[in-house]
Design a protein around this motif. Structure first.
Motif, short mmCIF file in Angstrom:
data_model
loop_
_atom_site.label_atom_id
_atom_site.label_comp_id
_atom_site.label_asym_id
_atom_site.label_seq_id
_atom_site.Cartn_x
_atom_site.Cartn_y
_atom_site.Cartn_z
N THR A 131 89.91 40.69 68.30
CA THR A 131 89.36 40.21 69.56
C THR A 131 89.62 38.73 69.74
O THR A 131 89.97 38.26 70.82
N LYS A 154 80.33 39.05 75.44
CA LYS A 154 79.65 40.34 75.33
C LYS A 154 79.91 40.96 73.96
O LYS A 154 79.02 41.54 73.33
N THR A 187 84.03 38.84 78.49
CA THR A 187 84.16 40.01 77.62
C THR A 187 83.97 39.62 76.16
O THR A 187 83.33 40.33 75.38
N VAL A 200 88.79 37.00 80.50
CA VAL A 200 88.54 37.67 79.24
C VAL A 200 87.36 37.02 78.50
O VAL A 200 86.76 37.61 77.63
#
Length: 264
Positions: free
Chosen positions: A15, A35, A32, A29
């Motif tokens: 990630t 999160k 995201t 992004v």
């Protein structure tokens, strides 16, 4: 547990790489990624990690009884016991990612209670942090992180450091810190003296070769300035402690086959 931890660790790496590669062109992004850090917090080790025994080469013998006199009304009168609130912004060093890990599976945790500018675990004799020094002068100090806590956790307090963050994210962290302080019922936002530490830049350097302009020294300075302007405008009675980034060339001396393999 080992397989789960290794999977999570590999997911973090994947990630983070995705954020660095895609985020350079598309900052959508970033939410995201935040999160994902929240999900990671749920699977992080919650028990007290193993502790490496060590001894400080010094003892804290400063005078902590010099608390007489009226409260400071200007920064020129400020003394350690006047500081009521601490906050910090930065990257994985401020989030203390893996800082107190003794095994590979513990590396998935953010040990914010051990973070040097904002951690409040134990005492200064056991954990060397700025809040632990200030607690000697003001036991009612607020804002420091405790334990193994994620970005969005209550234990993180006024530590808005984000693992993987770059200087371009400083305004996001600044605004979030202001929001948290204003929302805290025990904080007198206008009257309390605050000490805020900003420490970021390692990830900018790591990305410099991919985008000379975006991660230039000039752009870095501009990003920091934008965050400082927000603090100057919106956060009264504050000392901002801007730390220079580490001399990253020294990291090469710490490399080993095992560390290189894990970093891959």
């Amino acid at each position: 547990m080992e397989k789960l931890s290794l999977f999570v660790l590999l997911s973090v790496v994947s990630t983070a790489l995705c954020v660095e590669q895609v985020g350079n062109a598309d900052d959508n992004v970033w939410p995201t990624f935040l999160k994902f850090l929240g999900i990671l917090d749920e699977v992080s080790p919650r028990d007290e990690p193993c502790r490496l025994e060590y001894e400080h080469p010094y003892t804290f013998d400063c005078d902590v009884d010099s608390t007489s006199g009226p409260p400071a009304t200007s920064v020129h009168e400020l003394r350690p016991h006047d500081i009521s609130i601490v906050g910090a912004m930065g990257d994985s060093l401020t989030a203390a990612f893996g800082a107190d890990a003794c095994t590979l599976d513990e590396m998935v945790g953010e040990y914010r209670g051990r973070s040097w500018p904002i951690g409040g675990d134990l005492t200064i004799e056991e954990v060397s942090t700025l809040p632990n020094i200030l607690k000697k002068y003001n036991p009612n100090l607020m804002g420091y992180s405790i334990g193994i806590s994620g970005y969005n956790s209550e234990e993180s307090a006024f530590n808005t450091g984000i693992s993987g963050a770059r200087s371009e994210h400083m305004t996001i962290m600044t605004e979030e810190m202001i929001r948290r302080m204003k929302a805290h019922p025990a904080v007198n936002y206008e009257a309390d003296w605050k000490l805020v530490t900003a420490f970021i830049g390692g990830n900018d350097l790591c990305q410099y070769c991919y985008n000379f302009h975006k991660y230039s020294a000039e752009q870095y300075v501009e990003n920091i300035k934008q965050a400082l302007d927000i603090l100057h405008k919106e956060m009264p009675r504050t000392i901002v402690n801007v730390m220079g980034i580490l001399r990253v060339t020294d990291v090469d001396h710490l490399s080993s086959l095992k560390c290189d393999a894990i970093h891959m």
